[in-house]
Design an enzyme around this catalytic site. Structure first.
Site, PDB file in Angstrom:
ATOM      1  N   ASP A  68       0.840  -1.196   0.000  1.00 55.23           N
ATOM      2  CA  ASP A  68       0.000   0.000   0.000  1.00 55.23           C
ATOM      3  C   ASP A  68       0.879   1.251   0.000  1.00 55.23           C
ATOM      4  O   ASP A  68       1.658   1.471   0.930  1.00 55.23           O
ATOM      5  CB  ASP A  68      -0.883  -0.016   1.260  1.00 55.23           C
ATOM      6  CG  ASP A  68      -2.089   0.888   1.166  1.00 55.23           C
ATOM      7  OD1 ASP A  68      -2.139   1.716   0.245  1.00 55.23           O
ATOM      8  OD2 ASP A  68      -2.984   0.761   2.010  1.00 55.23           O
ATOM      9  N   ASP A  69       0.781   2.064  -1.062  1.00 55.19           N
ATOM     10  CA  ASP A  69       1.492   3.351  -1.151  1.00 55.19           C
ATOM     11  C   ASP A  69       3.003   3.185  -1.161  1.00 55.19           C
ATOM     12  O   ASP A  69       3.742   4.048  -0.669  1.00 55.19           O
ATOM     13  CB  ASP A  69       1.087   4.279  -0.005  1.00 55.19           C
ATOM     14  CG  ASP A  69      -0.303   4.862  -0.151  1.00 55.19           C
ATOM     15  OD1 ASP A  69      -1.043   4.409  -1.038  1.00 55.19           O
ATOM     16  OD2 ASP A  69      -0.662   5.749   0.639  1.00 55.19           O
ATOM     17  N   CYS A 104      -6.139   3.618  -3.777  1.00 54.39           N
ATOM     18  CA  CYS A 104      -6.213   2.284  -3.154  1.00 54.39           C
ATOM     19  C   CYS A 104      -7.428   1.485  -3.585  1.00 54.39           C
ATOM     20  O   CYS A 104      -7.315   0.373  -4.113  1.00 54.39           O
ATOM     21  CB  CYS A 104      -6.224   2.426  -1.635  1.00 54.39           C
ATOM     22  SG  CYS A 104      -4.780   3.264  -0.930  1.00 54.39           S
ATOM     23  N   ASP A 114      -0.302  -1.080  -4.649  1.00 55.80           N
ATOM     24  CA  ASP A 114      -1.602  -0.665  -5.181  1.00 55.80           C
ATOM     25  C   ASP A 114      -1.554   0.659  -5.922  1.00 55.80           C
ATOM     26  O   ASP A 114      -2.445   0.980  -6.704  1.00 55.80           O
ATOM     27  CB  ASP A 114      -2.665  -0.627  -4.075  1.00 55.80           C
ATOM     28  CG  ASP A 114      -2.376   0.400  -2.985  1.00 55.80           C
ATOM     29  OD1 ASP A 114      -1.284   1.004  -2.977  1.00 55.80           O
ATOM     30  OD2 ASP A 114      -3.248   0.588  -2.113  1.00 55.80           O
ATOM     31  N   ASN A 115      -0.546   1.470  -5.692  1.00 53.67           N
ATOM     32  CA  ASN A 115      -0.310   2.714  -6.430  1.00 53.67           C
ATOM     33  C   ASN A 115       1.066   3.216  -6.032  1.00 53.67           C
ATOM     34  O   ASN A 115       1.765   2.597  -5.232  1.00 53.67           O
ATOM     35  CB  ASN A 115      -1.388   3.776  -6.148  1.00 53.67           C
ATOM     36  CG  ASN A 115      -1.748   3.942  -4.693  1.00 53.67           C
ATOM     37  OD1 ASN A 115      -2.858   3.602  -4.280  1.00 53.67           O
ATOM     38  ND2 ASN A 115      -0.822   4.439  -3.885  1.00 53.67           N
ATOM     39  N   HIS A 119     -11.012  -2.345   2.104  1.00 54.26           N
ATOM     40  CA  HIS A 119     -11.269  -1.057   1.429  1.00 54.26           C
ATOM     41  C   HIS A 119     -12.161  -1.196   0.208  1.00 54.26           C
ATOM     42  O   HIS A 119     -12.015  -0.484  -0.784  1.00 54.26           O
ATOM     43  CB  HIS A 119      -9.949  -0.375   1.051  1.00 54.26           C
ATOM     44  CG  HIS A 119     -10.096   1.116   0.910  1.00 54.26           C
ATOM     45  ND1 HIS A 119      -9.098   1.928   0.401  1.00 54.26           N
ATOM     46  CD2 HIS A 119     -11.124   1.956   1.226  1.00 54.26           C
ATOM     47  CE1 HIS A 119      -9.499   3.183   0.400  1.00 54.26           C
ATOM     48  NE2 HIS A 119     -10.736   3.224   0.898  1.00 54.26           N
TER      49      HIS A 119
END
Length: 465
Positions: free
Chosen positions: A38-39, A78, A274-275, A138
């Protein structure tokens, strides 16, 4: 095993598929595990060039399989990325274009992965798999969106988008549908649960998604891990390093469990974030780096959508291979189904493709003619080395703040990524025909998409007009 290692799990996405031992082999079905970070910044892993944060387990994973130099996700946020991942479809096709503001309703439309969509967990459960999710969801907090209503037999984690890592401070960690008290540092707790899932299901085919909130804010790390990085002067980067190290430790713990269980060989592993990292206007929110790219999480520039991406399957995919053709997280679902022997049906309308023949060399063309993005007014298309992009204009405005739901976008600009990874030289005037060609293709794709269910252009926004 160190105390901070014992319960660690993974970072980014790792799809683990194992065939060849035990009952799973006898049934002809590989085990499959998904791991999502994540991130995560593009430049923050050893195999991506980082030197200040050792990531030995992830580096070994990359060396054991295929490193994608052009790995993408279908959204710079996300929740939309996860919706695309679980369905194998561009999430904008079913209105999941934006993050939701939480588990509640948005403009009268409940936020969550639409129940009209079938997930990878649904597909694999129908094929006889035990299915489990550990970590961040999420994709909706209402009962109809709960992971156990979306194909997962088991769930341990939280339903929203962000969460403290010191989970004892909160009361929203779930085991199934039941709230529990969890005193363990969250990354370690997720590692413990993932290892337990593998242990309990090692004798039959299983599918496990391991979706971590690391290295998303808040910046929480154990003191033992922070102490490893005393040489990093910037305190945010130092904490980020500790959080990422926990993820790398977790990868090692999971891979060790697979190895000890006789499941290492013929194990497919797909790892990605995810990004991109949340870096805006020369600052960083979590200490990440997206070098050499411009842009950030929340933007359609490379920094928002171009992510670390690895696939490893010992005995099936070549080790140490570098694959340069663009791939996207939408490809995970059809690749996993192919490994499991599940043939996609035409009415599934998948946008992802099975990457296995491309990685083994039986297919030599590019997996995708074009890749597409849309986030409100932001947009992009990549075809070959060319990228046409319209991005958040605040990136060009020092001191400005960014909100993708309201931000003004730049005009479309054309970049050649082979010569300009940083997207600094607009070539629209030099190649007007190429710009027109790509714009026409993007507009044709965009016309096929649904109205966003929430966010910019959605019911809430329309109600205010």
């Amino acid at each position: 095993m160190r105390r901070d290692l014992s319960a660690v799990m993974l970072t980014a996405m790792v799809i683990v598929a194992s065939s060849g031992v035990g009952s799973a082999s006898e049934a002809g079905k590989p085990n499959i595990v998904l791991l999502v970070a994540d991130d995560l910044g593009h430049a923050d892993l050893g195999f991506q060039g980082a030197r200040d944060i050792p990531t030995p387990h992830l580096d070994a994973l990359a060396a054991s399989g295929v490193k994608f130099t052009n790995g993408y996700v279908s959204g710079p946020y996300c929740s939309p990325t996860r919706a695309g991942l679980l369905t194998g479809r561009y999430q904008q096709r079913f209105g999941h274009e934006f993050n939701g503001g939480g588990p509640g309703a948005a403009g009268g439309v409940p936020f969550g992965l639409p129940t009209s969509q079938t997930t990878i967990a649904d597909r694999l459960k129908a094929a006889g798999y035990a299915t489990g999710l550990v970590g961040k969801w999420h994709l909706g907090g209402a009962p109809q969106f709960h992971p156990q209503k979306r194909g997962f037999d088991e769930f341990f984690g939280f339903l929203g988008g962000a969460h403290t890592y010191f989970a004892g401070k909160s009361t929203d960690i779930y085991r199934g549908t039941k709230l529990i008290e969890e005193p363990t540092y969250l990354t370690d707790a997720f590692a413990r649960e993932a290892v337990s899932f593998i242990d309990r299901h090692k004798d039959a085919p299983f599918f496990l998604e391991l979706a971590f909130n690391a290295v998303h804010t808040p910046m929480d790390a154990t003191s033992e891990r922070v102490a490893r990085f005393a040489s990093i002067a910037d305190p945010t980067r130092r904490t980020y390093a500790a959080m990422l190290s926990a993820l790398d430790d977790a990868v090692g713990a999971v891979l060790d469990k697979l190895r000890a269980s006789g499941l290492e060989e013929n194990t497919l592993i797909v790892f990605f974030s995810d990004n991109g990292g949340p870096t805006m206007l020369g600052t960083t929110i979590n200490g990440s780096s997206n070098a050499p790219f411009r842009g950030s999480k929340r933007t359609t520039l490379e920094g928002g959508i171009h992510v670390p991406f690895v696939a490893s399957w010992k005995g099936k995919l070549p080790a140490g291979k570098v694959y340069d053709q663009p791939v996207i997280q939408l490809d995970v679902l059809p690749t996993a189904l192919a490994a499991a022997g599940v043939a996609p049906q035409p009415d599934w309308n998948l946008d992802g493709v099975n990457l296995l023949p491309y990685l083994t060399g039986t297919e030599t063309k590019a997996p995708h003619e074009s890749l597409y993005w849309r986030l409100g007014d932001q947009a992009a298309i990549r075809r070959g080395d060319w990228k046409l992009v319209r991005y958040d204009a605040t990136l060009d405005t020092p001191g400005a703040t960014s909100n993708p739901r309201t931000a003004h976008a730049t005009p479309f600009r054309l970049y050649n990524l082979a010569e300009d990874q940083g997207e600094t030289r607009d070539r629209s005037a030099d190649y007007p025909d190429k710009a027109k060609e790509l714009l026409a293709s993007w507009e044709d794709w965009s016309r096929q998409l649904a109205t966003p269910l929430w966010g910019q252009g959605g019911p809430a926004a329309q109600a205010k007009n």
